[in-house]
Each structure stands twice: as C-alpha cells, then as structure tokens.
Design a protein around this motif. Structure first.
Motif: not given
Length: 890
Positions: A322-326
């Motif tokens: 999974x990617x981390x989105x900020x």
C-alpha cells in the motif's frame, strides 16, 4: 565644426540654406529647416511646387564635430568625428558617417584610434530603442536598415545578431511596430563580452517592448555548444504584464517521488491592477500539487496578495504494497488598505492557515521546519466621526502543528463605547464637581467558534459542534484626588455572557466495557479447567457533551483603590556616581464579588462505589468564553508596592551627567480575603525585571512566599507557617529568565571607548580593517534563552533548568563572490543536541550563481547551479534530497 544640411524635395542640396558652420550644439538644435515652406508663405503669383512621391516628410539634419566634406560627383556627404544624423525620433551617431543624398541612405561605422582599435562605433536610436553596432546602413525613404553585429537590449535580454534587418514603424502603411530581424543571433541575460552563456538561434524576430520569437536554437556555455536544443521559443520583453508560460522553479529527482518539476504554470493579468499565476507540481509516481497566486494593488487604495496551495504526496510504505498518501493545503492572504483611502474605516490583515504540516512537508528551510504555530487576524473596523463608539468585525484563527488543534473565531463582532462622562456639564465654568467625574464605558462582543484538528476542519461533524455566544462588559468609575497626593478610584463592573451551548455532565460505568472491567482467565492447578475473573480497572468516568440551549453567566464586582507615589533621592557631588532615585508606588484597595449561584453547577456522580455521592461540576467550562463560577464570596483587601530604581552618573566621554535605570520595576503584592473560612492570605508575589548591557539582555524574576505551611500530601495547610516552623514566610517558588539578543553592532557599542582610537600614523589602515571586519559580521545576530525554576517542597527544594539554548541567524559575505548563510544553527544545552541547523553557501558566478543548502538534522540538502533570476532562470542544474528521501540525518 558643426554643419547642418537638408534634403530638398528632389534629393539635391538646398544651397539657399543659411550658413551655420560656426553654430554651437544649442544653436544648431534651434535651427528649423523645412523642405516645403508653409502654404501661407507662398506669394499669390508663385506656382505650387510639385512633390516627388519619394520625398521625405521631415528634415534630415546631420553634422560632425571634427570635419566633413561634400562629394558633388557622388552626391555624398562624409562626416568625421562624433558625426550625427537626426530624422524625426531617429538618430545615428558614429565616428564616420556617409550620407548618400540620392538614395537617402546613411552608412555609419567606427574609425581606428591611435592604437589601431575601432572607436566611435555606431549607436542607433529609434524612440526609446537603442542599438549598438559595428557597422550599419539606414534608408530614410524605405525606413529600413541593415545592422552588423548589432547589440539590442530588450528587458533583461541582450540580443546580438551577426546581421540584423531593421524595419521602422510606418502607421500609414499599416506597420504599427518597429521590427528587428536578426540572423545568427545569440540571446543572453549575461552582459559580459562575450557572454558566458547564450541561446544560439539562426533567426530571431524582435518587436521592441513586446516579444522576441526565435527559431530552432541550442544552448552554448562559454562558447561550447551543448546538446540542449529547442525547436522554437517565445520570450516576452514587455515592461507591462502579459500572459505567458511560467517555467519550472525547480527540477527534482527524488527516490520517493521520482522525477518531478515544481511551480510550472501559466501567468496572466486580469486587469491593470491584478494578476493570477496558476502553478503545479508534477511527479512521476503520482505525487502532485496545485496552487493559485494572485497579487493586486491600486494606488492610494489597497494592495495585497492571495496564495492557495494544495499538496498530494504519495510515498511507499516499507514491507507493504500500500501507498501512504499525505494531503495538505495552505491558505495565505495579506491585504493592506492605504491610510489615505478612508480615514474612518479600514479593512485588512493577514490569514495564514496550514493543514497537516504543509510547510514542513514541502520545504526544508529552518523557518518552515521549526514553526509550529500559525495565526490569522483579518478585520474590518469603523469609527464614527464625532461619536464615542466604534465597530469591528474580525476573522481570527490559531493553530498548532504539533497538536494539530485549530481554533477559528469567525465572525467576531466587537462594539466599543469609549469612556464617557454622562454628568459632565461643559457649559458650567470652574472645576468639575465630584459627580461630573463619574465615567461609563461598555464593550460588547459576539462570536462563533470552531475547534477541531486540521484534518477534520471541513468535516460536517466539526461544524455541527460550533459554539456561538456574546459577551457584554460595562463599568463605571471615577478618579478623585484626595489630600493632593492620593488618587482614589472607586469602580463597579458588570459582565454578562450569553451561551447557546453549555456542558452537560454524565457519569458512565459499563461492566461490559473493557475500559472499566477487564476479563482475567485463571486456570485450576490440576488443569481440569479455568475460570474467568472480572477485574475492575476503573470505577467510572465523567463525560461531557455540548447541549444546545440559551444560558447566561453573570458576574458583578466592585472595588475601590487608592495609590500615590513616594520619591527618595540621594545625590553625590563627587565621583562617578552622582545620584540614586527610588520611586515607590504603593496601592491599597478593597474588592468584592459575590459567590456564583448554584444553578451554574451540575451535581454529577463520580464513582460506582458511591452512587449517592456527587460533585459539583461547572456547566461553563471549556466554552468559547473563559468564565469560571466560584462558590466562594470574595471580599479582598489588596495591596501592592511597585519600586523603580534609577541612577545618575558622570560620563567622562562628553562631560555630562546621564541617567541609568537599575531596575525597571520590582513589585510586591498580595491580598486578604475576609470572606474565606481559612487560608485568607494569598501568597506574597514578588516580580521584577531589568536590562543589562545597553538593553541587550533582559532579566525577569518572579517569586512567591506563602504564610501557610504544607501538609504531608503536598496540600496547603490551614495553619500559619510561623506556628508550625517558627518562620513568617515559606518559600513557594522562584523563576528566573534571561533573554539575550546580540549583534556585532551591540558588541561594538559595549566595548567602544575613547582609548580605542588608533594612532594617527596607522589610523586609516586601522579604520579600513575595522570597517571590513564589521561588514563581515554585521549580518549576524545571536540569541540566548535561559530559564530556571526553584520550587519549595516538603523535603529539599527542587531546582530545574527549564530552558538553556543559543542560536545564530544571519549571513556573511566572505569575499565579493562567496557568501555563507545560517538560517538557523544552535545548541540546546538541556537536550545536548544541535537545534535544526540550516546552513547555506553561495557563489556569485557573474550571470550564474551556485548554492548549496544543508539541513543535517533532517538529512536534506540542495545543490543548484542556475542562471540568476530573470528570463532564463529556468536554466539550472539541481541536485537535492528532500525530507521524504532523507534518512533522518544525525
């Protein structure tokens, strides 16, 4: 000598012109030669002259300072030495000019000087346009010219063409603009000859003060072609605002985000006083950002800017697909009204709202990384001429990026009635009666408040929890002078606060909730089974929720105070110290306020063990107005003594006496509550501050001493300290704070003495060296903060250093081309670590600049070699590591 000739209608020399060979510049400029006399000057019998279609429509004036001669065979005039030709708003100047009288062509070039170098090269002017050349020709009839090795300057662009064709504007022929066509041209913002870099183009078309268009071109560095090639280019050269592409501010190669460009966009003016820039950040891994920036200004009215930015950052999580989105955003706005626009109403302020650490995520400089609180204040204010009241409407905001808590007050309305004297009779002569000194004032406030975390700010649930209210404060007072030296001030204050939501307290205990009761499994010793035991970890809690409904909090208080001033002075006739003055400002008073009604409280059960026992909880805690009900009636006798110490000393430097403040103020105060059952005396509070080293260092001290002892549990005893420990006062606490901000100029002023004057023989050298040293360090300032507290305890007193840090901020020019920059570098002596160093180094490379910035705490850096700000500042070689790619530094 100067000569001035004119072309007649057929292109021949007009021999009837007056002899002006001996005229000066000013005299020559005053001569007007008409090719055709005005029609009113013709005699009645004179025939009308027939004009040639190729004739000029204005006089051509030419001459020279050195010498000239007329070649009647070739019909050419040769001009030598500071030669010139004037035609309308066009002028040609050179050391050698040939004017062909038949073709109306002027050719200009330089002449060799005594060293064999060409001097007096042609300078061609057309209106505000100036062209420097090696050689040129211009046809006055066709208004066209050929210029060799022409140098033109358009904005910050220097355009050098091997051969340039110039076509002058001719409105009658439909040509509104001057146009230059350059062949084999080089375009650069560098003014060095030859330029250190240039865009080399085979063809360039330039419309002065509008646009430069180039064909296929490539970049040359120091005369060496590079592989960088452009098929075409458009460069606005207008001094006015025109729409166009914004080239990227930065290029980035990130391990986390991939290749990316920052702040690419489009600029366009929307009026004469406002513009808009649309900006974007684009990365290959899906990270992107967008922004809108606008600037506006109207003379004598207002000016300001608005910047809206949004960031969407995608990063991979280690050992996770999974990617981390900020997501984060920034809203910045500043608006300032010109004081001349309206003297009675103003609109202005600033707004600065960030979410999810926008500044810290997107930038690495010290200010962006270390700032953890932001605030906004934007207001409209209105005064009414001749009236004692004013009105203000405001938007206020505060947030903390560490707690992520945001508080917004909007709208906030304030109405203020200044102090008025309703019983004063201005018509009656003589001194005021006592009742005429009675004053009244009022302040009203109404606001709505939203409190939430920055990530939940725009959720519907957050706005449903918004609070609304109003507050009224009215007071009446008067100032009386008693026995000449005493001021007596009685006053009555009333405050009423309206709430539309108050706290509703509820006791909660759920045996099935593991927050209160946990299950514990116990096994039988023989292993035959197990039993589940209930373990109570909490005996309940008190929860609160906002309940809609109108409620009012009222508070009435009164006071009477008396104060005076006592002066004590000691003078000395000899010595450095000439006098000491001690000013005492004693004040005594009485204040009264009743206890709050029981309806301001709510009785709530506090434990499941005591179902019939309750405690009183305020219904007005943690609301938008800070009000606190009290169950204790206050009937206080108040006292305070403020002391100021000053000295006078003799200065040998200028033989005068000067004043010196020893202590700005030392205050001692407390109160006695006659209505309290016990502990009627409040602690004796002592505070003071002073400054050292000409205001560089500020010392602030505060302390408290209690008349009561301490219980074994640390609570305040009901017994006087003198009865338990045979001492009048018990030490409670002492706080000390030292704040220092020092620059090199401050250091110089401290140690500057008359003996520092250098001897006459070496005076100039000494002053030059000192001046250079001062200039080197003048851009730095050092800040030091020290704080300590000592607390009185049952056992030994405890001393703690709360703050002890030093930091340096500034820049220093090491050489004419090298500079070093410290955005911040410091050391925290408590945590024993460097506090976010932000260090930069830059090198001036004439038209280029090299810079290196390093933030070792984050492990981030940026190295850039780029063209200085201007048309070609997109030419850069960046190499950097952002905070997402950094390993955390050291």
């Amino acid at each position: 000598m100067f000569n001035c000739l004119a072309l007649n209608v057929s292109g021949q020399i007009n021999d009837s012109l007056p002899d002006i060979s001996s005229m000066t510049d000013s005299a020559m400029d005053s001569v007007t030669v008409d090719t055709i006399p005005p029609a009113a000057n013709y005699s009645e019998g004179m025939s009308m002259i027939v004009m040639s279609p190729d004739s000029l429509d204005a006089v051509v004036k030419y001459g020279s300072v050195d010498s000239n001669y007329l070649d009647n065979t070739e019909h050419k005039v040769h001009l030598f030495g500071d030669a010139f030709v004037y035609y309308k708003d066009l002028s040609i100047k050179a050391n050698y000019i040939i004017v062909d009288l038949d073709s109306s062509i002027a050719t200009a070039q330089g002449l060799p000087d005594s060293l064999g170098h060409l001097a007096g090269l042609p300078v061609f002017n057309m209106g505000e346009e100036t062209i420097n050349a090696k050689k040129m020709s211009y046809n006055f009839v066709t208004r066209k010219g050929i210029i060799y090795e022409a140098l033109t300057t358009e904005g910050d662009l220097n355009i050098i063409g091997e051969r340039t064709k110039f076509v002058a504007a001719n409105p009658e022929a439909g040509k509104e603009d001057d146009i230059l066509y350059a062949y084999k041209a080089q375009i650069s913002t560098c003014d060095h000859n030859p330029p250190h870099f240039a865009i080399m183009a085979r063809k360039v078309k330039t419309i002065p003060d509008k646009l430069a268009v180039i064909g296929s071109s490539n970049l040359e560095l120091f005369g060496v072609p590079t592989p960088l090639w452009l098929p075409f280019g458009f460069y606005p050269v207008s001094e006015t605002h025109t729409a166009g592409l914004i080239l990227p501010r930065d290029y980035e190669r990130s391990e986390t985000f991939g290749l990316g460009i920052r702040d690419i966009g489009y600029y366009f003016p929307i009026s004469d006083w406002a513009d808009v820039s649309l900006l974007a950040d684009i990365y290959f891994n899906g990270t992107w950002g967008a922004g809108i920036v606008t600037n506006y200004a109207q003379k004598y009215k207002f000016r300001g800017n608005v910047a809206l930015r949004y960031s969407y950052r995608v990063s991979e999580i280690a050992n996770d697909y999974n990617n981390q989105i900020a997501k984060s955003f920034s809203i910045r706005l500043t608006h300032a009204q010109d004081p001349k626009a309206n003297p009675y109403q103003t609109l202005g302020g600033s707004i600065n709202i960030q979410s999810n650490n926008f500044e810290s995520i997107n930038y690495n400089d010290a200010q962006s990384a270390l700032t953890n609180s932001y605030s906004s204040n934007f207001n409209y204010s209105r005064t009414f001429p001749g009236k004692p009241y004013s009105l203000t409407a405001a938007f206020n905001h505060s947030q903390n990026t560490q707690s992520h808590l945001v508080t917004i007050n909007a709208p906030e309305l304030n109405f203020r009635l200044n102090r008025i004297y309703p019983f004063k009779n201005s018509r009656r002569p003589g001194p005021d009666q006592w009742y005429e000194k009675i004053a009244f004032q009022y302040a009203g406030n109404a606001t709505a408040q939203i409190t939430a975390t920055d990530t939940m700010l725009f959720d519907a649930a957050t706005w449903e929890k918004a609070q609304y209210g109003a507050q009224h404060k009215a007071s009446t007072s008067m100032n009386l002078n008693v026995f000449k030296n005493f001021n007596v001030t009685p006053s009555v204050d009333y405050a009423e606060t309206w709430f539309f939501k108050t706290q509703d307290r509820m006791f909660k205990f759920d045996p099935n909730d593991m927050d209160f009761v946990e299950n514990d499994t116990a096994f039988y010793p023989d292993g035959s089974g197990y039993i589940i035991l209930k373990d109570t970890v909490s005996y309940g809690e008190i929860n609160s929720a906002l309940t809609p409904g109108f409620d009012a909090f009222r508070r009435l208080s009164g006071s009477i105070n008396m104060n005076t001033q006592i002066f004590n002075t000691v003078q000395f006739k000899k010595g450095w110290l000439r006098g000491i003055r001690h000013v005492i400002k004693p004040s005594i008073g009485y204040s009264f306020s009743p206890a709050s009604p029981k309806s301001y409280y709510q009785d709530v059960q506090f434990s499941v063990l005591y179902p019939d026992s309750t405690i009183a909880q305020s219904r007005f805690d943690n609301l938008l107005y800070s009000v606190r009900p009290t169950t204790i009636k206050n009937s206080n006798l108040n006292y305070s003594f403020t002391n100021i110490f000053e000295a006078k000393y003799f200065s040998k430097k200028d033989s005068t006496e000067k004043k010196l403040k020893l202590f700005d103020n030392i205050s001692v105060g407390g109160s006695y509550n006659m209505a309290a059952e016990y502990n009627k005396f409040t602690p004796v509070a002592i505070s003071g501050n002073t400054r050292f080293f000409k205001g560089i260092t500020t010392l602030t001290v505060s302390a408290a001493y209690s008349l009561y002892g301490l219980e074994e549990n640390g609570g305040l005893s009901k017994e006087f300290y003198v009865n338990t420990d045979n001492k009048l006062l018990r030490f409670d606490f002492l706080r000390i704070r030292l704040s220092t901000r020092i620059t090199f100029k401050d250091i110089k002023s401290i140690f500057k003495t008359a003996s520092a004057t250098p001897p006459p023989a070496s005076g100039n050298s000494y002053r030059n060296q000192t001046s250079k040293f001062e200039e080197l360090l003048s851009g730095f300032n050092i800040n030091h903060e020290f704080g300590a507290i000592r607390m009185g305890m049952i056992g030994p007193d405890v001393t703690m250093v709360t703050t002890n840090s030093v930091n340096l901020i500034g820049s220093m020019k090491l050489t004419p081309n090298w500079s070093i920059y410290f955005g911040n570098i410091g050391y925290d002596f408590i945590s024993k670590r460097i506090t976010y160093p932000d260090i930069g180094l830059s090198r001036n490379l004439h038209c280029w600049e090299m810079s290196f910035n390093w933030q070792p705490t984050r492990g981030t850096y940026a190295f850039n070699i780029n063209v200085k700000p201007g048309t070609f500042d997109f030419l850069k070689v960046p190499y950097k590591r952002g905070n997402y790619d950094a390993s955390g530094g050291f």
